[in-house]
Design a protein around this motif. Structure first.
Motif, PDB file in Angstrom:
ATOM      1  N   PHE A   1     -44.161  98.042  47.787  1.00 21.23           N
ATOM      2  CA  PHE A   1     -42.939  97.434  47.527  1.00 21.23           C
ATOM      3  C   PHE A   1     -42.821  96.806  49.231  1.00 21.23           C
ATOM      4  O   PHE A   1     -42.202  95.718  49.602  1.00 21.23           O
ATOM      5  N   GLY A   2     -43.353  97.911  50.057  1.00 17.82           N
ATOM      6  CA  GLY A   2     -42.855  96.988  51.507  1.00 17.82           C
ATOM      7  C   GLY A   2     -43.649  95.828  51.619  1.00 17.82           C
ATOM      8  O   GLY A   2     -43.276  95.563  52.664  1.00 17.82           O
ATOM      9  N   GLY A   3     -45.038  95.649  51.380  1.00 17.89           N
ATOM     10  CA  GLY A   3     -45.781  94.907  51.752  1.00 17.89           C
ATOM     11  C   GLY A   3     -45.533  93.656  51.155  1.00 17.89           C
ATOM     12  O   GLY A   3     -45.634  92.625  51.390  1.00 17.89           O
ATOM     13  N   ASP A   4     -45.332  94.205  49.472  1.00 20.42           N
ATOM     14  CA  ASP A   4     -44.314  92.963  48.727  1.00 20.42           C
ATOM     15  C   ASP A   4     -43.175  92.160  49.322  1.00 20.42           C
ATOM     16  O   ASP A   4     -43.378  90.982  48.727  1.00 20.42           O
TER      17      ASP A   4
ATOM     18  N   TRP B   1     -28.181 101.745  37.918  1.00 21.59           N
ATOM     19  CA  TRP B   1     -27.701 100.226  37.542  1.00 21.59           C
ATOM     20  C   TRP B   1     -28.180  98.943  37.137  1.00 21.59           C
ATOM     21  O   TRP B   1     -28.186  97.925  36.929  1.00 21.59           O
ATOM     22  N   GLY B   2     -29.106  98.794  38.771  1.00 20.86           N
ATOM     23  CA  GLY B   2     -29.832  97.149  38.162  1.00 20.86           C
ATOM     24  C   GLY B   2     -31.281  97.404  37.824  1.00 20.86           C
ATOM     25  O   GLY B   2     -32.191  96.340  37.246  1.00 20.86           O
ATOM     26  N   ALA B   3     -31.202  98.367  36.280  1.00 18.60           N
ATOM     27  CA  ALA B   3     -32.825  98.321  35.791  1.00 18.60           C
ATOM     28  C   ALA B   3     -32.653  97.043  34.976  1.00 18.60           C
ATOM     29  O   ALA B   3     -34.183  97.069  35.045  1.00 18.60           O
ATOM     30  N   SER B   4     -31.979  96.135  34.746  1.00 20.31           N
ATOM     31  CA  SER B   4     -32.456  94.729  33.777  1.00 20.31           C
ATOM     32  C   SER B   4     -33.242  93.997  35.010  1.00 20.31           C
ATOM     33  O   SER B   4     -33.530  92.690  34.525  1.00 20.31           O
ATOM     34  N   VAL B   5     -32.749  93.969  35.726  1.00 27.21           N
ATOM     35  CA  VAL B   5     -33.517  92.662  36.945  1.00 27.21           C
ATOM     36  C   VAL B   5     -33.882  93.619  37.415  1.00 27.21           C
ATOM     37  O   VAL B   5     -35.390  92.588  38.457  1.00 27.21           O
ATOM     38  N   LEU B   6     -34.647  94.680  38.532  1.00 27.13           N
ATOM     39  CA  LEU B   6     -35.470  95.453  39.198  1.00 27.13           C
ATOM     40  C   LEU B   6     -36.635  95.666  38.653  1.00 27.13           C
ATOM     41  O   LEU B   6     -36.725  96.556  38.333  1.00 27.13           O
TER      42      LEU B   6
ATOM     43  N   ALA C   1     -39.016  93.263  45.035  1.00 22.50           N
ATOM     44  CA  ALA C   1     -39.400  92.667  46.265  1.00 22.50           C
ATOM     45  C   ALA C   1     -38.747  91.300  45.380  1.00 22.50           C
ATOM     46  O   ALA C   1     -37.060  90.648  45.828  1.00 22.50           O
ATOM     47  N   ALA C   2     -39.045  90.472  44.417  1.00 18.35           N
ATOM     48  CA  ALA C   2     -38.550  89.519  44.104  1.00 18.35           C
ATOM     49  C   ALA C   2     -36.891  89.985  43.335  1.00 18.35           C
ATOM     50  O   ALA C   2     -36.574  88.825  43.646  1.00 18.35           O
ATOM     51  N   GLY C   3     -36.636  91.271  42.582  1.00 19.64           N
ATOM     52  CA  GLY C   3     -35.660  91.026  42.483  1.00 19.64           C
ATOM     53  C   GLY C   3     -34.431  91.045  43.459  1.00 19.64           C
ATOM     54  O   GLY C   3     -33.044  91.043  43.107  1.00 19.64           O
ATOM     55  N   VAL C   4     -34.815  92.000  44.790  1.00 15.77           N
ATOM     56  CA  VAL C   4     -33.878  92.131  45.127  1.00 15.77           C
ATOM     57  C   VAL C   4     -33.432  90.439  45.785  1.00 15.77           C
ATOM     58  O   VAL C   4     -32.550  90.104  46.194  1.00 15.77           O
TER      59      VAL C   4
ATOM     60  N   ALA D   1     -44.324  90.357  52.118  1.00 15.18           N
ATOM     61  CA  ALA D   1     -44.616  89.121  51.922  1.00 15.18           C
ATOM     62  C   ALA D   1     -43.891  88.321  51.335  1.00 15.18           C
ATOM     63  O   ALA D   1     -44.549  86.794  51.985  1.00 15.18           O
ATOM     64  N   ARG D   2     -43.645  88.348  50.809  1.00 15.73           N
ATOM     65  CA  ARG D   2     -42.028  87.533  50.610  1.00 15.73           C
ATOM     66  C   ARG D   2     -41.470  86.676  51.536  1.00 15.73           C
ATOM     67  O   ARG D   2     -40.816  85.534  51.579  1.00 15.73           O
ATOM     68  N   LEU D   3     -41.184  87.661  52.261  1.00 17.06           N
ATOM     69  CA  LEU D   3     -40.331  86.924  53.258  1.00 17.06           C
ATOM     70  C   LEU D   3     -41.146  86.737  54.483  1.00 17.06           C
ATOM     71  O   LEU D   3     -40.202  85.351  54.761  1.00 17.06           O
TER      72      LEU D   3
END
Length: 470
Positions: free
Chosen positions: A144-147, A277-282, A287-290, A150-152
């Motif tokens: 998750f940290g690498g993802d 709480w955010g299971a529907s988007v995470l 990282a994309a969900g965040v 990379a997105r940032l």
């Protein structure tokens, strides 16, 4: 004779050059810590119990914990029921870790070196498992940290992972004090980031108020969710005294316990609650969900950077403890080099997890890296209690070989007994299947190890007392 003494091994000076070395001398001393598994002498102890809160709080504010929280919803639970399961499992897993954390100041030793008291030379078995587990955790969190990095930065996934792992390797090499200082800073940075994430979620995400499972299936999902939460908190147990070994001997043990417990419970509960709480988007692409939740711009950039930094904080601890585990099993590699080795081995595992069904591989690795820990905790706890608070002489213990069979038998029997109760994507035991997916293997392993080892340890103690009177 140093703790690392192995009859027939290297000369004493050569051993000390590998397992001993430069130690930090005060808060803020960020020079490379060359010190390995040798006990930290009282003259080199410093710091207070309060730093245990931050060192056990910041590394858990990762998207790994958030993603773990989503599992309860994916199993069909409603958010309230899943949260109760998460809190219950987290507390049960954090209590043993907090207890073991208090041993560091009393002995000046890390957790795996301390396990030599119970296991003798058989400590190589939990040592290997701990070393492999630290690499697996590098992958779980580095994913998750690498993802996020990379997105940032607009990089390919592999480059983001490589950058994260190189940075964590530097921290692992610097060692104890660098890790403690970073966690103090990141406690505030990451708490602010996750508070921002929660604020954004409050207006755009609606939690699952109703579940899709009922009756026995609901009970099974509740227990499995609780066990997964327990596995997160308990996974720190083999690391516990590694990060308290420089504290002075007279540090309050009750304060050490409560600071460690609160750091673990508050952080793990918070991030898993966000996942529920955010299971529907995470989803798998956390990282994309965040990024989506924070709405782009500076807020998203801050959030993604914090996700990457959180992985850095947590994995530096994995690499540090992994280096002590590698030395404990007898590998004569300097501690900084051993920490760097964990990074080299963790990188391809991250790529493997990312290449296919991340959800299944994540859950499988998360459970499998922890199945050995309950038996380990039971054995070292029984041995510690059997000493009845007597001063622990690690040098004498290393020089006086113990029979490896009692702990090995208890360890093996406990693991074998737990197998039918396991529930993973790769294997579902017959008992777990009959229990509608409930995984109670951690509890079974702990109870069986306790039942097998306690009488064997008591018998060994009686024999030693009789020999002493003879």
């Amino acid at each position: 004779m140093p703790l690392a003494h192995v009859p027939g091994g290297l000369p004493a000076d050569a051993r000390r050059a590998v397992f001993d070395g430069r130690m930090p001398s005060a808060p803020g001393d960020l020079r490379i810590e060359g010190h390995g598994i040798e006990p930290v002498p009282e003259s080199n102890r410093y710091g207070g119990a309060g730093r245990l809160f931050t060192v056990w709080f910041a590394p858990n504010l990762t998207m790994t914990g958030v993603f773990t929280g989503t599992i309860g919803i994916s199993l069909g639970l409603d958010v309230t029921t899943a949260l109760v399961a998460v809190v219950l499992g987290t507390v049960l897993g954090a209590v043993p870790t907090a207890c073991l954390s208090t041993w560091g100041s009393r002995t000046g030793a890390g957790q795996l070196p301390l396990a030599r008291l119970a296991f003798g030379r058989a400590v190589a078995l939990p040592g290997v498992l701990q070393w492999l587990s630290s690499i697996a955790w590098d992958a779980l969190i580095g994913l998750f940290g690498g993802d996020a990095l990379a997105r940032l930065c607009g990089w390919p996934f592999w480059l983001g992972v490589l950058a994260i792992m190189l940075a964590q390797g530097v921290l692992g090499v610097l060692g104890y004090e660098a890790i403690h200082r970073l966690q103090i800073v990141m406690t505030f940075v990451l708490a602010a980031d996750f508070a921002l994430l929660a604020l954004r979620m409050s207006g755009s995400v609606h939690p699952a108020t109703t579940g899709s499972v009922h009756g026995a299936d609901r009970a099974g999902a509740f227990i499995l969710t609780s066990t997964i939460a327990l596995s997160l908190a308990l996974s720190w147990a083999p690391y516990a005294s590694d990060f308290s070994r420089y504290l002075p001997r007279d540090t309050s043990r009750s304060r050490m316990f409560w600071y460690t417990l609160l750091g673990l419970v508050v952080s793990f509960t918070a991030v898993q609650a966000l996942g529920l709480w955010g299971a529907s988007v995470l989803t798998d692409q956390t990282a994309a969900g965040v990024d989506t939740l924070l709405g782009g711009g500076a807020a998203s950039a801050f959030g993604l950077l914090a996700v990457a930094l959180a992985a850095l904080c947590s994995n530096a601890m994995n690499d540090y403890s992994g280096s002590l585990a590698l030395q404990t099993i007898g590998v004569r590699v300097p501690r900084p080099a051993a920490a760097a080795l964990a990074v080299l081995l963790g990188f391809p595992l991250v790529l493997w997890m990312h290449a296919a069904d991340t959800t299944a591989r994540f859950q499988n690795v998360l459970l499998f890296v922890g199945y050995w820990i309950p038996g380990f905790v039971a054995i070292v706890a029984v041995d510690w209690l059997a000493r009845r608070g007597a001063p622990v002489d690690l040098v004498a213990a290393a020089a006086r070989p113990r029979s490896p069979w009692p702990p090995l038998v208890a360890f093996a029997v406990a693991f074998a007994a737990a197998v039918p109760f396991m529930d993973t994507g790769l294997y579902v035991g017959p008992v777990a299947h009959a229990l509608h997916g409930a995984d109670v293997s951690y509890y079974v392993a702990f109870a069986v190890a306790l039942a097998v080892y306690a009488p064997l340890r008591a018998r060994e103690g009686r024999q030693k007392r009789e020999e002493g009177r003879a």
